[in-house]
Design an enzyme around this catalytic site. Structure first.
Site, PDB file in Angstrom:
ATOM      1  NE  ARG A 126       1.047  13.694   1.153  1.00 24.74           N
ATOM      2  CZ  ARG A 126       1.996  12.982   1.971  1.00 24.74           C
ATOM      3  NH1 ARG A 126       0.433  12.367   2.679  1.00 24.74           N
ATOM      4  NH2 ARG A 126       2.527  12.617   1.212  1.00 24.74           N
ATOM      5  CD  GLU A 145       6.805  13.091  -3.768  1.00 14.84           C
ATOM      6  OE1 GLU A 145       7.342  11.922  -4.324  1.00 14.84           O
ATOM      7  OE2 GLU A 145       6.324  12.704  -2.658  1.00 14.84           O
ATOM      8  CG  ASN A 147       2.814  11.136  -2.331  1.00 11.80           C
ATOM      9  OD1 ASN A 147       3.708  10.630  -2.577  1.00 11.80           O
ATOM     10  ND2 ASN A 147       2.785  12.701  -1.774  1.00 11.80           N
ATOM     11  CB  SER A 152       0.151   8.798   4.830  1.00 17.28           C
ATOM     12  OG  SER A 152       1.063   9.339   4.773  1.00 17.28           O
ATOM     13  CE  LYS A 307       9.414  10.576  -6.424  1.00 15.76           C
ATOM     14  NZ  LYS A 307       8.455   9.074  -6.336  1.00 15.76           N
ATOM     15  CE  LYS A 366      11.881  13.849  -6.195  1.00 20.95           C
ATOM     16  NZ  LYS A 366      10.343  15.231  -6.691  1.00 20.95           N
ATOM     17  CD  GLU A 370       5.945   7.390  -4.992  1.00 22.96           C
ATOM     18  OE1 GLU A 370       5.834   8.514  -3.367  1.00 22.96           O
ATOM     19  OE2 GLU A 370       6.029   7.796  -6.317  1.00 22.96           O
ATOM     20  N   GLY A 371       7.436   7.098  -0.777  1.00 26.77           N
ATOM     21  CA  GLY A 371       7.745   6.047   0.488  1.00 26.77           C
ATOM     22  C   GLY A 371       8.201   7.659   1.209  1.00 26.77           C
ATOM     23  NE  ARG A 452       4.189  15.799   4.857  1.00 27.98           N
ATOM     24  CZ  ARG A 452       4.694  15.006   4.018  1.00 27.98           C
ATOM     25  NH1 ARG A 452       4.637  13.565   3.988  1.00 27.98           N
ATOM     26  NH2 ARG A 452       4.406  15.617   2.608  1.00 27.98           N
TER      27      ARG A 452
END
Length: 476
Positions: A126, A145, A147, A152, A307, A366, A370-371, A452
């Site tokens: 994604r 970024e 992923n 998700s 990253k 950064k 992740e997360g 989002r």
């Protein structure tokens, strides 16, 4: 419940007047919200995923740009994963100071030494963007970024069009409800998993979802599982400790976990250091990587999403390494890059440090994590870089230009949270799915999108972190 609703809801630079009229009608708004909330109070364990009351306007041109470039990003990630020299060069400084990335890289090196057991590669990623507002009011698409592991909300975002269509119908806005785009990432992602399962070549083998012990986002995953079952593909859910205790390879390197042959390992866990609680956990990751099962992602694709790789790709001439005779593709990808800067030791890294300390509010620091919730902003950048600027510790980070999207007003619906209108910022994600066998690309698709939205008072964090909520784009 809807006290203090302003005279108008500004959805972006242009006023979405019809939705504003709905928001001004307190009785109607309360009726819509009561219908939503009545179904969420019956359980302490299960609740609705948080979402915006209204869809958020997104410029059509940049939305289509994000969809159009996704297959090129799929190809880029896949090519990076096959270029071991590039990964070595790109991550050389990072693995010296970041233990987590170093552990992943050692697994990558071991697999290279042994040789990959499986020629089928499955990628579900994604790419996330925000719209940077220029001084002239125009919006440009800038990547935050990409992923490459456990990307998700493909499942839940597949249900969001129906949610906003229903809300708008209840609000008496039938025409607007018909403008909500169809979107089914769950089907697209599952289609790629199904193709990898098919290429594995055993109908009795299962797709294994590798999951956390406590899984707050389980229903997002269940949608993809359901799509696989529709195709008569068996799925199992296992944790790292299950693999540690019951996992094994046979003489052909077929992976068995708890007696089940595994055709595809779909990682929905394993992307953060805290996921690896023991050496046995790391051993389980290595066991899966060494196996004949198709990994989503395999270890090299996992590393391609770091990253540091993102920052190196922004250097002049690097994209051309992967698309040597495709200047148009290079142009399309590069157009989405924000400014990215190295913190490696040397004059270039020193210049980056000085630039960040002089204007910290213009940048994001950064780490290789992740997360969500890991990035560093404002005065905290100064604190971190002042402490690390003369040491190799700074090479664990990259610096990126801060993106400045235009704020939008909306209502964010969360369980047990007060309802109020908020200034919001949105992040557009585009799902990609690809399958390769050997040198042949079998599938390369844009699988759908995700929007989002969060309150502008939060600098960082996604839905799973309890900051952002699910949304839909309304193209303008």
């Amino acid at each position: 419940m809807a006290q203090g609703i302003p005279d108008e809801i500004m959805m972006d630079g242009a006023l979405i007047e019809d939705l504003a009229e709905v928001a001004k009608d307190e009785a109607l708004l309360q009726g819509v919200l009561m219908r939503i909330q009545e179904s969420s109070n019956s359980s302490e364990l299960v609740t609705y995923a948080p979402f915006t009351l209204f869809p958020t306007p997104v410029p059509k041109a940049v939305f289509l740009q994000a969809l159009a470039v996704q297959t090129h990003y799929n190809t880029l990630v896949d090519k990076i994963s096959q270029d071991s020299d590039f990964l070595q060069e790109a991550l050389a400084s990072t693995i010296e100071v970041d233990d987590f990335t170093a552990r992943l890289f050692r697994i990558h090196q071991q697999i290279l030494k042994e040789g990959k057991a499986q020629s089928v590669v499955l990628g579900l990623n994604r790419s996330d963007y925000m719209l940077d507002q220029g001084e002239d009011g125009s919006s440009s698409l800038k990547q935050i970024e990409i992923n490459t592991i456990a990307a998700s909300f493909g499942g839940l975002s597949s249900r969001m069009p129906d949610v906003h269509r229903h809300v708008l119908k209840v609000a008496g806005k039938l025409e607007e409800s018909q403008r909500i785009l169809d979107n089914n990432p769950a089907s697209g992602l599952a289609g790629a998993v199904a193709k990898a399962w098919e290429l594995y070549g055993s109908e009795r083998a299962a797709v294994m979802f590798l999951v956390e012990e406590s899984q707050r986002n389980i229903f997002d995953q269940r949608y993809i599982e359901s799509e696989l079952w529709k195709r008569n593909i068996p799925t199992i859910r296992k944790r790292f400790d299950h693999v540690s205790k019951t996992g094994s390879l046979d003489q052909d390197k077929k992976l068995f976990v708890d007696g089940h042959e595994v055709a595809v390992v779909y990682f929905r866990n394993g992307y953060m250091p805290q996921n690896y609680i023991s050496e046995q956990t790391w051993d389980a990751r290595l066991l899966m990587e060494r196996s004949l099962a198709v990994k989503c992602p395999d270890i090299s694709t996992h590393l391609a999403g770091t990253k540091k790789v993102q920052q190196v790709l922004a250097r002049p001439g690097v994209l051309e390494r992967f698309f040597p005779d495709q200047p148009r593709v290079v142009e399309q990808i590069r157009a989405t890059f924000a400014g990215l800067y190295t913190l490696d030791m040397g004059p270039e890294g020193d210049k980056t440090v000085a630039m960040a300390l002089a204007a910290p509010d213009q940048f994001v620091l950064k780490p290789q994590r992740e997360g969500g919730g890991n990035n560093i902003y404002g005065s905290e950048i100064c604190r971190v870089l002042q402490a690390a600027k003369g040491t190799t510790e700074r090479t664990a980070y990259i610096l990126m230009d801060k993106i400045h999207p235009a704020p939008v007003q909306n209502y964010l619906l969360r369980r047990d949270a007060p309802l109020k209108i908020s200034n919001c910022l949105s992040e557009l994600g585009v799902f990609g799915a690809y399958v390769r066998r050997g040198k042949d690309t079998v599938m390369n698709e844009c699988a759908g999108h995700l929007l989002r939205t969060k309150s502008s008072e939060h600098s960082d964090g996604g839905v799973a972190a309890g900051v952002a909520v699910l949304d839909n784009p309304l193209l303008v």
